[in-house]
Design a protein around this motif. Structure first.
Motif, PDB file in Angstrom:
ATOM      1  N   ARG A  59       0.818  -1.213   0.000  1.00 24.13           N
ATOM      2  CA  ARG A  59       0.000   0.000   0.000  1.00 24.13           C
ATOM      3  C   ARG A  59       0.858   1.273   0.000  1.00 24.13           C
ATOM      4  NH1 ARG A  59      -4.421   0.245   4.537  1.00 24.13           N
ATOM      5  NH2 ARG A  59      -5.127  -1.545   3.277  1.00 24.13           N
ATOM      6  N   PRO A  60       1.936   1.342   0.792  1.00 21.56           N
ATOM      7  CA  PRO A  60       2.783   2.543   0.691  1.00 21.56           C
ATOM      8  C   PRO A  60       3.375   2.750  -0.691  1.00 21.56           C
ATOM      9  CG  PRO A  60       3.281   1.326   2.703  1.00 21.56           C
ATOM     10  CD  PRO A  60       2.378   0.461   1.888  1.00 21.56           C
ATOM     11  N   VAL A  61       3.666   1.658  -1.398  1.00 18.69           N
ATOM     12  CA  VAL A  61       4.193   1.801  -2.757  1.00 18.69           C
ATOM     13  C   VAL A  61       3.145   2.415  -3.672  1.00 18.69           C
ATOM     14  CG1 VAL A  61       5.171   0.562  -4.719  1.00 18.69           C
ATOM     15  CG2 VAL A  61       5.749  -0.143  -2.392  1.00 18.69           C
ATOM     16  N   ARG A  62       1.894   1.984  -3.526  1.00 18.56           N
ATOM     17  CA  ARG A  62       0.826   2.576  -4.342  1.00 18.56           C
ATOM     18  C   ARG A  62       0.641   4.042  -4.002  1.00 18.56           C
ATOM     19  NH1 ARG A  62      -1.732  -2.378  -3.020  1.00 18.56           N
ATOM     20  NH2 ARG A  62      -3.077  -1.326  -1.519  1.00 18.56           N
ATOM     21  N   VAL A  63       0.747   4.373  -2.708  1.00 18.93           N
ATOM     22  CA  VAL A  63       0.614   5.787  -2.310  1.00 18.93           C
ATOM     23  C   VAL A  63       1.733   6.617  -2.934  1.00 18.93           C
ATOM     24  CG1 VAL A  63       0.681   7.360  -0.350  1.00 18.93           C
ATOM     25  CG2 VAL A  63      -0.606   5.229  -0.180  1.00 18.93           C
ATOM     26  N   MET A  64       2.973   6.093  -2.871  1.00 15.39           N
ATOM     27  CA  MET A  64       4.087   6.815  -3.474  1.00 15.39           C
ATOM     28  C   MET A  64       3.903   6.963  -4.980  1.00 15.39           C
ATOM     29  SD  MET A  64       7.568   5.633  -1.475  1.00 15.39           S
ATOM     30  CE  MET A  64       7.292   3.866  -1.657  1.00 15.39           C
ATOM     31  N   THR A  65       3.387   5.910  -5.631  1.00 14.47           N
ATOM     32  CA  THR A  65       3.166   5.977  -7.079  1.00 14.47           C
ATOM     33  C   THR A  65       2.132   7.038  -7.431  1.00 14.47           C
ATOM     34  OG1 THR A  65       3.716   3.618  -7.271  1.00 14.47           O
ATOM     35  CG2 THR A  65       2.529   4.638  -9.103  1.00 14.47           C
ATOM     36  N   ASP A  66       1.024   7.063  -6.686  1.00 14.75           N
ATOM     37  CA  ASP A  66      -0.016   8.058  -6.971  1.00 14.75           C
ATOM     38  C   ASP A  66       0.491   9.476  -6.740  1.00 14.75           C
ATOM     39  OD1 ASP A  66      -1.728   5.995  -7.569  1.00 14.75           O
ATOM     40  OD2 ASP A  66      -2.618   5.901  -5.552  1.00 14.75           O
ATOM     41  N   ARG A  67       1.228   9.681  -5.641  1.00 16.19           N
ATOM     42  CA  ARG A  67       1.740  11.022  -5.374  1.00 16.19           C
ATOM     43  C   ARG A  67       2.796  11.431  -6.390  1.00 16.19           C
ATOM     44  NH1 ARG A  67       2.442  10.863   1.280  1.00 16.19           N
ATOM     45  NH2 ARG A  67       0.222  10.603   1.750  1.00 16.19           N
ATOM     46  N   ALA A  68       3.643  10.474  -6.785  1.00 10.44           N
ATOM     47  CA  ALA A  68       4.687  10.795  -7.763  1.00 10.44           C
ATOM     48  C   ALA A  68       4.077  11.151  -9.111  1.00 10.44           C
ATOM     49  CB  ALA A  68       5.644   9.617  -7.913  1.00 10.44           C
ATOM     50  N   ARG A  69       2.955  10.520  -9.482  1.00  9.47           N
ATOM     51  CA  ARG A  69       2.312  10.846 -10.751  1.00  9.47           C
ATOM     52  C   ARG A  69       1.754  12.258 -10.758  1.00  9.47           C
ATOM     53  NH1 ARG A  69      -1.044   5.152 -11.635  1.00  9.47           N
ATOM     54  NH2 ARG A  69       0.709   3.933 -12.489  1.00  9.47           N
TER      55      ARG A  69
ATOM     56  N   ALA B 237       6.515  12.503   1.606  1.00 16.49           N
ATOM     57  CA  ALA B 237       6.310  12.565   3.066  1.00 16.49           C
ATOM     58  C   ALA B 237       5.723  11.261   3.592  1.00 16.49           C
ATOM     59  CB  ALA B 237       5.410  13.746   3.422  1.00 16.49           C
ATOM     60  N   MET B 238       6.429  10.172   3.370  1.00 12.71           N
ATOM     61  CA  MET B 238       5.944   8.862   3.792  1.00 12.71           C
ATOM     62  C   MET B 238       6.083   8.707   5.308  1.00 12.71           C
ATOM     63  SD  MET B 238       4.796   7.485   1.136  1.00 12.71           S
ATOM     64  CE  MET B 238       4.483   5.889   1.889  1.00 12.71           C
ATOM     65  N   PRO B 239       5.014   8.248   5.990  1.00 14.42           N
ATOM     66  CA  PRO B 239       5.117   7.993   7.428  1.00 14.42           C
ATOM     67  C   PRO B 239       5.780   6.653   7.701  1.00 14.42           C
ATOM     68  CG  PRO B 239       2.903   7.487   6.680  1.00 14.42           C
ATOM     69  CD  PRO B 239       3.650   8.017   5.481  1.00 14.42           C
ATOM     70  N   GLY B 240       6.173   6.457   8.942  1.00  9.05           N
ATOM     71  CA  GLY B 240       6.751   5.175   9.323  1.00  9.05           C
ATOM     72  C   GLY B 240       7.985   5.355  10.173  1.00  9.05           C
ATOM     73  N   PRO B 241       8.468   4.277  10.755  1.00 10.57           N
ATOM     74  CA  PRO B 241       9.677   4.351  11.581  1.00 10.57           C
ATOM     75  C   PRO B 241      10.898   4.672  10.726  1.00 10.57           C
ATOM     76  CG  PRO B 241       9.014   2.069  11.260  1.00 10.57           C
ATOM     77  CD  PRO B 241       7.908   2.915  10.704  1.00 10.57           C
TER      78      PRO B 241
ATOM     79  N   ASP C  99      12.373   1.834   8.498  1.00 16.18           N
ATOM     80  CA  ASP C  99      11.507   1.155   7.534  1.00 16.18           C
ATOM     81  C   ASP C  99      12.046   1.360   6.119  1.00 16.18           C
ATOM     82  OD1 ASP C  99       8.837  -0.192   6.961  1.00 16.18           O
ATOM     83  OD2 ASP C  99       8.701   1.587   5.708  1.00 16.18           O
ATOM     84  N   GLU C 100      12.145   0.239   5.359  1.00 14.17           N
ATOM     85  CA  GLU C 100      12.719   0.325   4.023  1.00 14.17           C
ATOM     86  C   GLU C 100      11.890   1.199   3.086  1.00 14.17           C
ATOM     87  OE1 GLU C 100      12.319  -2.351   5.737  1.00 14.17           O
ATOM     88  OE2 GLU C 100      14.260  -3.376   5.929  1.00 14.17           O
ATOM     89  N   LEU C 101      10.563   1.094   3.163  1.00 15.59           N
ATOM     90  CA  LEU C 101       9.715   1.893   2.290  1.00 15.59           C
ATOM     91  C   LEU C 101       9.791   3.373   2.641  1.00 15.59           C
ATOM     92  CD1 LEU C 101       6.594  -0.428   1.968  1.00 15.59           C
ATOM     93  CD2 LEU C 101       8.468  -0.102   0.353  1.00 15.59           C
ATOM     94  N   LYS C 102       9.907   3.696   3.932  1.00 19.19           N
ATOM     95  CA  LYS C 102      10.068   5.098   4.312  1.00 19.19           C
ATOM     96  C   LYS C 102      11.406   5.632   3.810  1.00 19.19           C
ATOM     97  CE  LYS C 102      10.367   8.291   8.203  1.00 19.19           C
ATOM     98  NZ  LYS C 102       9.704   9.335   7.382  1.00 19.19           N
ATOM     99  N   ASN C 103      12.447   4.792   3.904  1.00 22.44           N
ATOM    100  CA  ASN C 103      13.745   5.222   3.390  1.00 22.44           C
ATOM    101  C   ASN C 103      13.674   5.468   1.880  1.00 22.44           C
ATOM    102  OD1 ASN C 103      14.938   5.062   5.911  1.00 22.44           O
ATOM    103  ND2 ASN C 103      15.622   2.954   5.624  1.00 22.44           N
TER     104      ASN C 103
END
Length: 411
Positions: A119-129, A141-145, A148-152
């Motif tokens: 789900r974070p990948v889809r969020v990043m994809t939508d925002r990047a588009r 501005a991804m949330p998370g610790p 976290d690899e996806l936040k990084n």
């Protein structure tokens, strides 16, 4: 983004879309099936090899010789063995059915879990588009610790957007400043010619003065265009290099600048051999801009010191001059195109591109620039080149040049 694993294709057929979610689901299901089948096989072997599953043996205590006793014992053993084999087949069949059902359940759960993980990948994809050249200031501005690899990944993309935003801003400023610098001499040249044309009955001396003024303006414009072309070619990188001695390059540049050398400025040189790999014309432009910049901004009665040497096997050229005090925090601005610390003096006919070209040439040669305020005002600039014959770094081999390092020095 569609949640299905397939989408309509041509001719009414469905084409499987091998998304990351589908691949993860298949991976989860395959791992569960393999591990479950292995566990079932081990359990079945243990059950078959257990003492309770061994062949049934009947022991009779009747010593009388009964002819039906052997037949009865054989029938009982046969029934017991058949019952045992039937139980084993039933166990294997039902375990296989249970394994198939749980594989399907694990696949469904894997689909849900994969969707939540991605789900974070889809969020990043939508925002990047939604981000374009007009809104590069926006961030994922991804949330998370922090670990976290996806936040990084999101933070890395945000850093890339920040650099792109700064590059676009610098490009817009460069285009605006270049347009202004190119328009100014054209406007001045037109004004001079119009004034001459509107003057009634101009004499030969007045026309000659107008022509000389227009010629000087044209020469200034030629210098600006040549500087812009040099800056663009330097930023394109160096494709052909050759061994060169920085001492010889400095000597050649000083010889070319001799007619324009200022008599009210003392020039000291200490040229030791320093062999580097580079493009001779671009390195000459780098040295010429350093010395020319020092000449323009050195006060009358001041001095300029030019040295070449090798430090730890690395060739370098150093230009130090006296002059007005340069604030340490203002040094990085000098390497930006069309940036000056103050209004251009009448004798300093520069356009604010000298140190920008120095930075571009140094970047193209993977050289490092260290800039400090001079001991008596002015600047102390050292350009250190890589060792001659040294193999290119991994970044250079991959096609990306090393970043320019402009250091203000330690206090």
């Amino acid at each position: 983004m569609s949640a299905t694993a397939s989408e309509p294709g041509g001719g009414g057929r469905f084409r499987i879309r091998w998304s990351a979610r589908l691949r993860l689901t298949l991976l989860y299901g395959t791992l569960f099936l393999v591990s479950g089948a292995t566990l079932l096989a081990v359990t079945y072997v243990l059950v078959v090899q257990s003492p309770a599953s061994k062949g049934t043996q009947l022991v009779t205590r009747n010593v009388s010789d009964d002819p039906t006793r052997e037949k009865l014992r054989s029938d009982i053993s046969f029934v017991a063995d058949e019952t045992r084999r039937k139980a084993q087949r039933t166990l294997l069949t039902r375990s296989g059915i249970a394994l198939g059902i749980m594989t399907g359940v694990s696949g469904g759960l894997g689909w849900v879990v994969a969707g939540r993980v991605l789900r974070p990948v889809r969020v990043m994809t939508d925002r990047a588009r939604r981000i374009s050249a007009h809104n590069l200031h926006e961030r994922l501005a991804m949330p998370g610790p922090p670990d976290d690899e996806l936040k990084n990944l999101g933070d890395t993309f945000d850093g890339l957007l920040a650099r792109l935003d700064a590059a676009f801003d610098a490009q817009r400023r460069f285009v605006a400043n270049a347009s202004h610098e190119l328009r100014t001499p054209l406007t001045l040249q037109r004004t001079v010619i119009e004034v001459a044309l509107n003057t009634p009955d101009p004499d030969a001396a007045a026309l000659r003065a107008v022509c000389e003024r227009a010629l000087a303006i044209g020469e200034d414009q030629e210098r600006l265009i040549e500087a812009l072309l040099t800056l663009a070619s330097s930023q394109g990188g160096v494709f052909r290099t050759e061994p060169l001695d920085l001492a010889e390059v400095v000597g050649d540049v000083l010889g070319e600048l001799a007619p324009a050398r200022r008599a009210d400025v003392t020039l000291d040189t200490a040229l030791a051999p320093a062999v580097a790999d580079g493009n001779t014309s671009l390195v000459e432009r780098l040295v010429g801009n350093l010395i020319g910049n020092a000449q323009r901004y050195t006060d009358p009665g001041g001095w300029i010191r030019v040295t070449t040497a090798e430090a730890d096997g690395r060739p370098r050229v150093r230009v130090v001059n006296s002059g007005p005090v340069v604030p340490r925090d203002a040094i990085p601005l000098l390497y930006q195109p069309f940036q000056r610390l103050g209004p251009r003096a009448a004798r300093a006919r520069g356009h604010g591109l000298g140190l920008s070209i120095v930075a571009a040439v140094a970047d193209a040669h993977r050289a490092r620039i260290v800039t400090e305020p001079g001991p008596e005002g002015g600047l102390d600039i050292t350009v250190t080149f890589p060792r001659a014959g040294a193999p290119p770094t991994t970044e250079a081999a991959a096609g990306s040049r090393l970043p320019l390092t402009t250091d203000a020095g330690a206090p």
